[in-house]
Design an enzyme around this catalytic site. Structure first.
Site, PDB file in Angstrom:
ATOM      1  N   HIS A 182      14.616  45.010  18.127  1.00 43.81           N
ATOM      2  CA  HIS A 182      15.976  45.137  18.679  1.00 43.81           C
ATOM      3  C   HIS A 182      17.011  45.065  17.547  1.00 43.81           C
ATOM      4  CE1 HIS A 182      19.324  44.736  21.302  1.00 43.81           C
ATOM      5  NE2 HIS A 182      18.761  43.994  22.251  1.00 43.81           N
ATOM      6  N   GLU A 291      17.029  50.824  18.025  1.00 44.59           N
ATOM      7  CA  GLU A 291      15.816  50.034  18.213  1.00 44.59           C
ATOM      8  C   GLU A 291      14.579  50.917  18.337  1.00 44.59           C
ATOM      9  OE1 GLU A 291      16.417  47.476  21.619  1.00 44.59           O
ATOM     10  OE2 GLU A 291      18.593  47.663  21.395  1.00 44.59           O
TER      11      GLU A 291
END
Length: 315
Positions: A182, A291
Site C-alpha cells: 500500500h 499500490e
C-alpha cells in the site's frame, strides 16, 4: 519506568540481532537497529552514497525512503501514533491476507499490525537488504484458519527501493488471500502529478460502487479530486511525473511490479480527508498511493508460494 522498559526492549532486540549477525559471514555497517518512534523496534538501511530506508518490525513497515539525493519519497502522516498493534498511516503498509474491507478480517488484514522477526540481513557499499518473516500463530489462526509463512525482503540501492513478498502455504488445504503493498508516494501537490502507463485499462471505481470504467487510451492520468481505483491486468511499469513544482522531487519515479495482477490508485481527496483521524490537517494533498495489489483473490496450493514485488526507482 518507561525509559527502563525502552532500554530492556532495545537490549533484547540488540541481543537477537547480534546472534543473527554471528551466524552470517560478514555484514558491513550499513544496517542499524534501534528503537524508533514510541519505542517500536526499527531497522535503518543505508548505502555509502547516502541512500537510506527505515523499516519497522511492526508490520514489516517501510516508513521512510531517501535515494542518494537525500529526498524523502515516501509520505508519512504527521498524525500516525506508532502504537503497538495499530496501523501506521503512510510509508508502505503490507496488507495481507486481506485487501481493504474485502473479507471478514479487520481492514487490510493483520500483517501490517503484527510484529515480524528478522530472518537475515546483508549489505555492501552500494546496497543493503533485510528479510523479515511472519508465520501463523494461535492468534492469527483464531482470526483466519490457515497455516502460512511470509518472507518480506526490502532492498535499498542508491537510486531504488525494492519490496518483495513471498507467501507460502504451509497447510494441507488451499490458501485464499488478497493483499497489497500500500505504497504512499510523497508529492508536493497531488493535483500537480500525472501517471503514465494506465491508458486503456479497465478499473473498478470504488467511488462509484465498484463500477467498471475504461481509462482513455492516450495521455497521462492527472488527479483532480478523490480517486480510489483498482486497475485490472496492470502493466509491469508505471511512471509518476511530479510536474510543477518539481524542484524537490526531480522529474519522476518509475514504479514497477511483478506477481501482483492489479494496481491501486488512491487519494482520499479534500472532502473526505477529515474522516481519517490519523491523517494530518491538509496532508491529503501530499501523497498519492500507487499500490501493487492482489485485489482479486489468489489461491495458493499446499506447499506452493506466491511471490509479488514492487520496485521504486528515481528517474
Amino acid at each position: 519506568r518507561s525509559a527502563a522498559v525502552a532500554r530492556i526492549r532495545l537490549a533484547l532486540l540488540a541481543g537477537a540481532v547480534v546472534v543473527q549477525l554471528l551466524r552470517m559471514a560478514s555484514l558491513p555497517g550499513a544496517i542499524t537497529v534501534s528503537l524508533g518512534r514510541n519505542d517500536l523496534p526499527a531497522l535503518t538501511l543505508s548505502t555509502a552514497a547516502g541512500a537510506q530506508a527505515t523499516v519497522y518490525l511492526q508490520g514489516a513497515h517501510v516508513t521512510s525512503w531517501r535515494a542518494a539525493d537525500g529526498v524523502e519519497r515516501l509520505f508519512l502522516s504527521s498524525a500516525s501514533a506508532f502504537e503497538p498493534g495499530s496501523p501506521i498511516r503512510g510509508g508502505v503498509p503490507v496488507c495481507w491476507p486481506q485487501f481493504s474491507g474485502r473479507g471478514p478480517l479487520p481492514k487490510h488484514g493483520f500483517a501490517r499490525t503484527t510484529e515480524w522477526v528478522i530472518e537475515s540481513m546483508a549489505s555492501t557499499a552500494d546496497s543493503a537488504e533485510v528479510v523479515l518473516r511472519l508465520s501463523d500463530s494461535e492468534a492469527t489462526r483464531a482470526a483466519w484458519p490457515f497455516s502460512f509463512s511470509l518472507l518480506y525482503t526490502v532492498t535499498l540501492t542508491d537510486a531504488s527501493l525494492s519490496m518483495r513478498l513471498e507467501a507460502t502455504n504451509t497447510g494441507a488445504d488451499p490458501l485464499l488471500f488478497t493483499g497489497a503493498l500500500h505504497t504512499y508516494l510523497a508529492v508536493a501537490s497531488v493535483q500537480s502529478v500525472s501517471v503514465a502507463g494506465l491508458g486503456g485499462l479497465t478499473y473498478e471505481d470504488n467511488t462509484a460502487g465498484l463500477a467498471l470504467v475504461q481509462e482513455p487510451a492516450a495521455g497521462r492520468l492527472s488527479i483532480a479530486g478523490e480517486v480510489d481505483r483498482v486497475y485490472l491486468a496492470a502493466p509491469p511499469s508505471l511512471i509518476l511525473t511530479y510536474g510543477q513544482p518539481s524542484l524537490t522531487y526531480g522529474v519522476g519515479l518509475r514504479v514497477e511490479q511483478q506477481g501482483f495482477r492489479e494496481t491501486v490508485l488512491w487519494n482520499i481527496g479534500k472532502a473526505r480527508a477529515p474522516g481519517l483521524p490519523d491523517l494530518g490537517e491538509g496532508e491529503w494533498s501530499r501523497y498519492l498511493c500507487l499500490e501493487a495489489a492482489a485485489a482479486a483473490p489468489v489461491s495458493i496450493p499446499p506447499g506452493a508460494t506466491f511471490i509479488g514485488s514492487q520496485t521504486l526507482t528515481v528517474e
